[in-house]
Design an enzyme around this catalytic site. Structure first.
Site, PDB file in Angstrom:
ATOM      1  N   GLU A 103      -7.705  23.170  19.570  1.00 21.52           N
ATOM      2  CA  GLU A 103      -8.800  24.055  19.166  1.00 21.52           C
ATOM      3  C   GLU A 103      -9.120  25.007  20.324  1.00 21.52           C
ATOM      4  O   GLU A 103      -9.239  24.560  21.453  1.00 21.52           O
ATOM      5  CB  GLU A 103     -10.049  23.250  18.807  1.00 21.52           C
ATOM      6  CG  GLU A 103     -11.122  24.154  18.197  1.00 21.52           C
ATOM      7  CD  GLU A 103     -12.372  23.387  17.756  1.00 21.52           C
ATOM      8  OE1 GLU A 103     -12.457  22.160  17.958  1.00 21.52           O
ATOM      9  OE2 GLU A 103     -13.265  24.042  17.220  1.00 21.52           O
ATOM     10  N   GLU A 136     -19.827  22.869  13.810  1.00 23.48           N
ATOM     11  CA  GLU A 136     -20.441  22.450  15.074  1.00 23.48           C
ATOM     12  C   GLU A 136     -21.970  22.306  14.976  1.00 23.48           C
ATOM     13  O   GLU A 136     -22.522  21.330  15.460  1.00 23.48           O
ATOM     14  CB  GLU A 136     -20.049  23.399  16.215  1.00 23.48           C
ATOM     15  CG  GLU A 136     -18.546  23.369  16.561  1.00 23.48           C
ATOM     16  CD  GLU A 136     -18.023  21.999  16.967  1.00 23.48           C
ATOM     17  OE1 GLU A 136     -18.835  21.082  17.230  1.00 23.48           O
ATOM     18  OE2 GLU A 136     -16.789  21.832  17.036  1.00 23.48           O
ATOM     19  N   ALA A 161     -15.048  16.803  24.495  1.00 16.63           N
ATOM     20  CA  ALA A 161     -14.170  15.964  23.698  1.00 16.63           C
ATOM     21  C   ALA A 161     -13.712  16.737  22.475  1.00 16.63           C
ATOM     22  O   ALA A 161     -14.282  17.782  22.154  1.00 16.63           O
ATOM     23  CB  ALA A 161     -14.901  14.700  23.254  1.00 16.63           C
ATOM     24  N   GLU A 203     -12.103  16.450  18.311  1.00 13.58           N
ATOM     25  CA  GLU A 203     -12.121  15.603  17.117  1.00 13.58           C
ATOM     26  C   GLU A 203     -10.795  15.533  16.362  1.00 13.58           C
ATOM     27  O   GLU A 203     -10.803  15.279  15.143  1.00 13.58           O
ATOM     28  CB  GLU A 203     -13.202  16.127  16.163  1.00 13.58           C
ATOM     29  CG  GLU A 203     -12.894  17.495  15.496  1.00 13.58           C
ATOM     30  CD  GLU A 203     -13.464  18.696  16.219  1.00 13.58           C
ATOM     31  OE1 GLU A 203     -13.693  18.621  17.445  1.00 13.58           O
ATOM     32  OE2 GLU A 203     -13.675  19.730  15.551  1.00 13.58           O
ATOM     33  N   HIS A 250     -20.512  12.284  17.792  1.00 13.16           N
ATOM     34  CA  HIS A 250     -20.266  13.673  17.374  1.00 13.16           C
ATOM     35  C   HIS A 250     -18.814  13.852  16.911  1.00 13.16           C
ATOM     36  O   HIS A 250     -18.561  14.358  15.816  1.00 13.16           O
ATOM     37  CB  HIS A 250     -20.583  14.605  18.552  1.00 13.16           C
ATOM     38  CG  HIS A 250     -20.291  16.053  18.302  1.00 13.16           C
ATOM     39  ND1 HIS A 250     -21.258  16.965  17.969  1.00 13.16           N
ATOM     40  CD2 HIS A 250     -19.129  16.751  18.348  1.00 13.16           C
ATOM     41  CE1 HIS A 250     -20.711  18.159  17.812  1.00 13.16           C
ATOM     42  NE2 HIS A 250     -19.408  18.060  18.041  1.00 13.16           N
ATOM     43  N   GLU A 251     -17.879  13.433  17.759  1.00 11.84           N
ATOM     44  CA  GLU A 251     -16.465  13.641  17.392  1.00 11.84           C
ATOM     45  C   GLU A 251     -16.103  12.795  16.175  1.00 11.84           C
ATOM     46  O   GLU A 251     -15.351  13.245  15.303  1.00 11.84           O
ATOM     47  CB  GLU A 251     -15.537  13.336  18.572  1.00 11.84           C
ATOM     48  CG  GLU A 251     -15.858  14.093  19.863  1.00 11.84           C
ATOM     49  CD  GLU A 251     -16.017  15.598  19.712  1.00 11.84           C
ATOM     50  OE1 GLU A 251     -15.517  16.167  18.729  1.00 11.84           O
ATOM     51  OE2 GLU A 251     -16.686  16.211  20.581  1.00 11.84           O
ATOM     52  N   HIS A 306     -17.259  14.475  13.000  1.00 17.58           N
ATOM     53  CA  HIS A 306     -16.418  15.598  12.574  1.00 17.58           C
ATOM     54  C   HIS A 306     -15.368  15.167  11.551  1.00 17.58           C
ATOM     55  O   HIS A 306     -14.810  16.024  10.854  1.00 17.58           O
ATOM     56  CB  HIS A 306     -15.677  16.210  13.766  1.00 17.58           C
ATOM     57  CG  HIS A 306     -16.397  17.312  14.473  1.00 17.58           C
ATOM     58  ND1 HIS A 306     -17.031  18.346  13.818  1.00 17.58           N
ATOM     59  CD2 HIS A 306     -16.563  17.568  15.800  1.00 17.58           C
ATOM     60  CE1 HIS A 306     -17.558  19.183  14.713  1.00 17.58           C
ATOM     61  NE2 HIS A 306     -17.293  18.735  15.919  1.00 17.58           N
TER      62      HIS A 306
HETATM   63  N1  BES Z   1     -14.611  20.802  18.611  1.00 22.53           N
HETATM   64  C1  BES Z   1     -15.273  20.611  19.849  1.00 22.53           C
HETATM   65  C2  BES Z   1     -14.339  20.685  21.018  1.00 22.53           C
HETATM   66  C3  BES Z   1     -14.046  22.081  21.467  1.00 22.53           C
HETATM   67  C4  BES Z   1     -14.952  22.769  22.230  1.00 22.53           C
HETATM   68  C5  BES Z   1     -12.864  22.706  21.135  1.00 22.53           C
HETATM   69  C6  BES Z   1     -14.680  24.054  22.639  1.00 22.53           C
HETATM   70  C7  BES Z   1     -12.591  23.996  21.527  1.00 22.53           C
HETATM   71  C8  BES Z   1     -13.497  24.679  22.291  1.00 22.53           C
HETATM   72  C9  BES Z   1     -15.970  19.269  19.905  1.00 22.53           C
HETATM   73  O1  BES Z   1     -16.289  18.725  18.674  1.00 22.53           O
HETATM   74  C10 BES Z   1     -17.258  19.495  20.603  1.00 22.53           C
HETATM   75  O2  BES Z   1     -18.094  20.143  20.065  1.00 22.53           O
HETATM   76  N2  BES Z   1     -17.395  18.975  21.810  1.00 22.53           N
HETATM   77  C11 BES Z   1     -18.533  19.212  22.648  1.00 22.53           C
HETATM   78  C12 BES Z   1     -19.391  17.991  22.799  1.00 22.53           C
HETATM   79  C13 BES Z   1     -20.315  17.794  21.646  1.00 22.53           C
HETATM   80  C14 BES Z   1     -21.048  16.478  21.763  1.00 22.53           C
HETATM   81  C15 BES Z   1     -21.321  18.902  21.485  1.00 22.53           C
HETATM   82  C16 BES Z   1     -17.971  19.611  23.984  1.00 22.53           C
HETATM   83  O3  BES Z   1     -16.786  19.444  24.189  1.00 22.53           O
HETATM   84  O4  BES Z   1     -18.742  20.088  24.816  1.00 22.53           O
HETATM   85 ZN    ZN Z   2     -18.009  19.482  17.779  1.00 23.61          ZN
END
Ligand code: BES
Ligand code: ZN
Length: 865
Positions: free
Chosen positions: A127, A326, A268, A270, A303-304, A307
């Site tokens: 992603e 998100e 992280a 998902e 969170h993950e 998803h």
């Molecule tokens: N899908 C995101 C990871 C992601 C973030 C992919 C930025 C590509 C670019 C994941 O689900 C996510 O939102 N992670 C957050 C933590 C969450 C608890 C808000 C992160 O990585 O900060």
């Molecule tokens: Zn997320």
């Protein structure tokens, strides 16, 4: 300037209005990886089908590769061409099998996007647009494919081979290599693809779903870290049960794996059935992780996991819809965390995060709606607006619909869009149907940026017993949006009589026009207004409530958030007066804090939050022009006065909180530790002679990281030389633990001391500092950028430091560099001299040859936005 080649190859800006459905679909893909860190061969077989009666060629996204070979329907094919990074193939029919082969180099991948090496293991991050760095594919979220993945690798170096879905076959080869095949039956977009190859051990458990299926859970880490995975594993099982109970969502594969890696751009990811985590959101034990770390681990694991439904089973049509997954998933993880401990404290923390990260974004050059209209680089849009404001928008919908309507809406959404790529508007339509409401005007929350300001003035006529509340909303202009239409604002409000009793029940008032008047009759006692209770709308309230009224609410409001908020407003008013008028009466704040500390009926976790002063940055946000030194001095003066005047209370709070026995992770024990750190901070702020001794004693005796880091923070902000000893002890004790060393760097970068800029510059030359590891880069460069006092101290050296490091980091890891730029973009908020120095640095960044699209977009918007 952005380099000519990439500028020519692709249009610089992608627009939401230009969305077109895909020309070709890919129902199935088979991937074959011959894995090796220096050179990995990737063979992809795509079954492609023409999506409608058009004659356009098949276009497959790539990033830097050229195919070694291309086969069409099993036959070598030479009639292909590269259009920039895109592989273009003319195809005669409406269904074909396309095979491509590329070779990639994981060990040279410093961007940490695509397939890369971390700590001797191989892992992926796709992603948003990383899959194209692995193989040629229509790398967009509305192309959903079923994946079969075969991996072959050296058995000794990579004994574990994981991918999405369920394992289906494996075997040994006679050359010391082995292979494994995995199949994911759920069609998914390419951004959810993942594989991991490495020398890893699993902490395993099972979970039985609501329909009685058994799921094998595994958390994969290096063997020596296994003891630190218990908390994450237990959080996962609690989250799985919570999603069944609260949203009716069940897990759908036979296995669910999580892998922790040390080099990771975000928190992280998902990926379907194979989440990949930054190790900081998995590894914890009392000696190395704080209570905040424990809480964050549970929240990110949840969170993950969540998803799997909000993002994976129902995904996004295009990246403009990012908040669909998100914002909603943050809302879901916030609800989960609220259910694990104090919901009031969780709400306070979430609002604090919103105000620290999202309000400034919404008020600055990078402001954008939760559903943006255009972007240059999508990875720059994983913002507090998409995430945290997106979650607030879902929260407002839930408030408007009520629990049953909201659940009906989410059931409908998951049911109707399962297996598809949806839009924010699809979601809102389900909410309208589920709740039986019309959200036409509410939709403006998706299209308009900016934080609404609501003025609230309450008049009272004692003679007639009539109180009139006059409300008005206005939203300041944001880049590209000079005029705003009124939002729908669900405002929870209530009136209190000065005797401390409520005058009527709480009501939910929908402010949907520029102005409104609400009349209350039968109000004989002088009323005090409690508004935006629970922070029911993400707005700024401007009210003329006196410090007496705020003090009163801070003691009597029956909504804990509103009570906290009244105290914050009182503190804010006091600090703003101190900065702008040069003097302020500290007495109302001191009295309010005293009462809160003395109120034995209050949860200590709440008290610890309520007595904290708003941050330097938040005070700065209230000012026309931020004077960081004046803010710092005003805040220190109030802290000192609070520390001195209430010295006995801080001492007894500290003693009470120190009575706990050995470490346990439970809500009351966490509350005691939090109170202990807060009280210690005030004891130090008072200037007490023995403060450093108390802190050092706590530092040395601590049996957990919360107490140890709390004491270290107090020492590192103070004048005593004991801080040097403590820092050395801390460093030596944890020199082999990267996650704890991050805390060592971060605590110093966040220090309020005068010498922080010099210390940070020195730390950047420390042998343990490196820009190659994103956690380490963030712990020093990122923390320094948000330390308002230190960043703006002196003659612009802080701005130069940040720009130098961003330019260096951009060459390795553009995404992480771009994320750390926003502090420089706040130049309009400061005096002319500071603004000019900040602009010089933005211009210097923009003049750097070979600048990434990521940093180019952030810097140019920050300069001109
Ligand atoms: N899908 C995101 C990871 C992601 C973030 C992919 C930025 C590509 C670019 C994941 O689900 C996510 O939102 N992670 C957050 C933590 C969450 C608890 C808000 C992160 O990585 O900060
Ligand atoms: Zn997320």
């Amino acid at each position: 300037m952005i380099d000519a080649q990439s500028a020519l190859a692709a249009p610089l800006v992608t627009r939401r209005e230009d969305y077109q459905p895909p020309d070709w679909l890919v129902p199935d893909i088979a991937l074959d990886f011959d894995l090796d860190p220096s050179s990995t061969r990737v063979t992809a077989i795509l079954d492609v089908t023409r999506s409608s009666a058009h004659e356009r060629p098949l276009r497959l996204d790539g990033d830097g590769q050229v195919p070694r070979k291309v086969l069409v329907d099993g036959v070598p094919h030479n009639d292909w061409r590269m259009d920039g990074d895109t592989l273009e193939i003319d195809l005669p029919g409406s269904a074909h099998r396309i095979e491509t082969e590329v070779v990639i180099h994981p060990d040279r991948n410093t961007q940490l996007m695509g397939l890369y090496a971390s700590g001797g293991n191989l892992c992926t991050q796709c992603e948003a647009e990383g899959f194209r760095r692995i193989t040629f594919f229509p790398d967009r979220p509305d192309v959903l494919a079923r994946y079969v993945v075969k991996m072959t690798a050296d058995r000794k170096r990579f004994p574990v081979l994981l991918a999405n879905g369920d394992p289906i076959a494996s075997g040994d080869l006679d050359d010391g290599r082995h292979w494994a095949e995995w199949r994911d039956p759920f069609p998914k977009p390419s951004y959810l693809f993942a594989l991991v190859a490495g020398d890893l051990s699993a902490n395993r458990a099972t979970f039985t779903t609501m329909s009685g299926r058994e799921v094998q859970l595994g958390i994969w880490v290096r063997e020596s870290d296994l003891p630190k995975t218990e908390h994450a594993l237990s959080a996962l099982r609690i989250a799985m049960a919570w999603d069944e109970r609260v949203y009716g969502r069940e897990y759908d594969l036979d296995v669910f794996n999580i892998v922790a890696v040390d080099d990771f751009n975000f928190g992280a990811m998902e990926n379907k059935g194979l989440n990949i985590f930054n190790s900081r959101y998995i590894l914890a034990d009392p000696d190395t992780a704080t209570d905040l770390d424990y809480d964050a681990i549970a929240a990110v694991v949840a969170h993950e996991y969540f998803h799997n439904w909000s993002g994976n089973r129902v995904t996004c049509r295009d990246w403009f819809q990012l908040s669909l997954k998100e914002g909603f998933t943050v809302f879901r993880d916030q609800g989960f965390s609220a259910d694990q401990g104090s919901a009031a404290v969780k709400r306070i923390e979430d609002v604090r995060t919103l105000r620290a990260a999202q309000f400034p974004e919404d008020a600055g050059p990078l402001a954008h709606p939760i559903r943006p209209d255009s972007y240059m680089e999508i990875s720059n849009f994983y913002t507090a607006t998409i995430y945290n404001k997106g979650a607030e928008v879902i929260r407002m919908i839930a408030t408007i619909l009520g629990p049953d309507g909201f659940r009906a809406g989410t059931d409908l959404y998951f049911d109707r869009y399962d297996g598809t790529a949806a839009t924010c508007d699809d979601f809102v339509r389900c909410m309208e149907f589920g709740g039986g409401v019309d959200l036409s005007q509410f939709r403006r929350w998706y299209s308009q940026a900016g934080t609404p300001r609501v003025s609230a003035v309450l008049d009272h006529d004692a003679g007639s017993g009539r109180a009139t509340l006059r409300l008005a909303q206005r939203t300041p202009p944001t880049p590209g949006q000079p005029d705003k239409e009124p939002f729908v604002l669900p405002l929870k409000l209530k009136l209190f009589g000065t005797a401390g009793t409520a005058l009527g029940a709480e009501q939910l008032y929908m402010l949907d026009r520029p102005t409104a008047e609400i009349v209350f009759d039968g109000v004989t006692d002088r009323p005090v207004l409690s508004i935006n209770r629970g922070f029911s709308a993400p707005v700024i309230i401007e009210s003329d409530r006196s410090s007496d009224d705020l003090k009163f609410l801070s003691a009597h409001d029956d909504d804990p958030f509103a009570r906290y908020e009244a105290m914050q407003q009182l503190m804010l008013d006091t600090l703003v007066a101190a900065v702008t008028l040069g003097r302020a009466d500290h007495q109302p704040v001191i009295e309010a804090v005293r009462r809160t500390l003395e109120d034995a009926a209050l949860d200590r976790a709440f008290v610890a939050e309520a007595v904290l002063l708003p941050s330097d940055a938040f005070v700065g946000d209230q000012l026309e022009t931020v004077d960081p030194e004046a803010v710092f001095r005003a805040r220190e003066a109030l802290r000192r006065d609070l520390g001195k005047t209430l010295a006995d209370l801080w001492r007894s709070a500290y003693a009470d909180a120190s009575r706990a026995g050995a470490f346990v992770y439970s809500p009351p024990a966490k509350a005691a530790r939090r109170m202990r750190s807060v009280a210690l901070g005030y004891i130090a702020a008072s200037g007490a002679e023995d403060a450093a001794d108390v802190a050092f004693a706590q530092f040395e005796a601590a049996d957990n990281m919360t107490d140890r880091q709390g004491a270290l923070t107090t020492l590192v902000n103070g004048k005593s030389d004991k801080r040097i000893a403590a820092l050395d002890i801390f460093y030596n004790r944890y020199s082999g633990d990267a996650l704890v060393l991050d805390k060592w760097f971060q605590t110093q970068a966040l220090s309020s001391r005068d010498d922080t800029p010099a210390v940070v510059a020195e730390l950047a030359r420390h042998p343990d500092f490196s820009l190659a590891n994103p956690n380490r880069a963030r712990s020093l460069v990122g923390a320094f950028g948000v330390n308002q006092r230190a960043f703006h101290l002196g003659d612009g050296a802080g701005y130069r430091f940040l720009a130098d490091h961003l330019i260096a980091l951009d060459k390795l890891n553009p995404q992480t560099a771009a994320k750390l730029l926003p502090p420089l973009g706040r130049w309009r908020r400061f005096d002319e001299k500071r603004a000019a120095s900040m602009k010089v640095e933005l211009e210097r960044i923009l003049a750097t040859p070979g600048l990434s699209k990521d940093l180019f977009e952030q810097a140019s918007r920050s300069l001109n936005g």
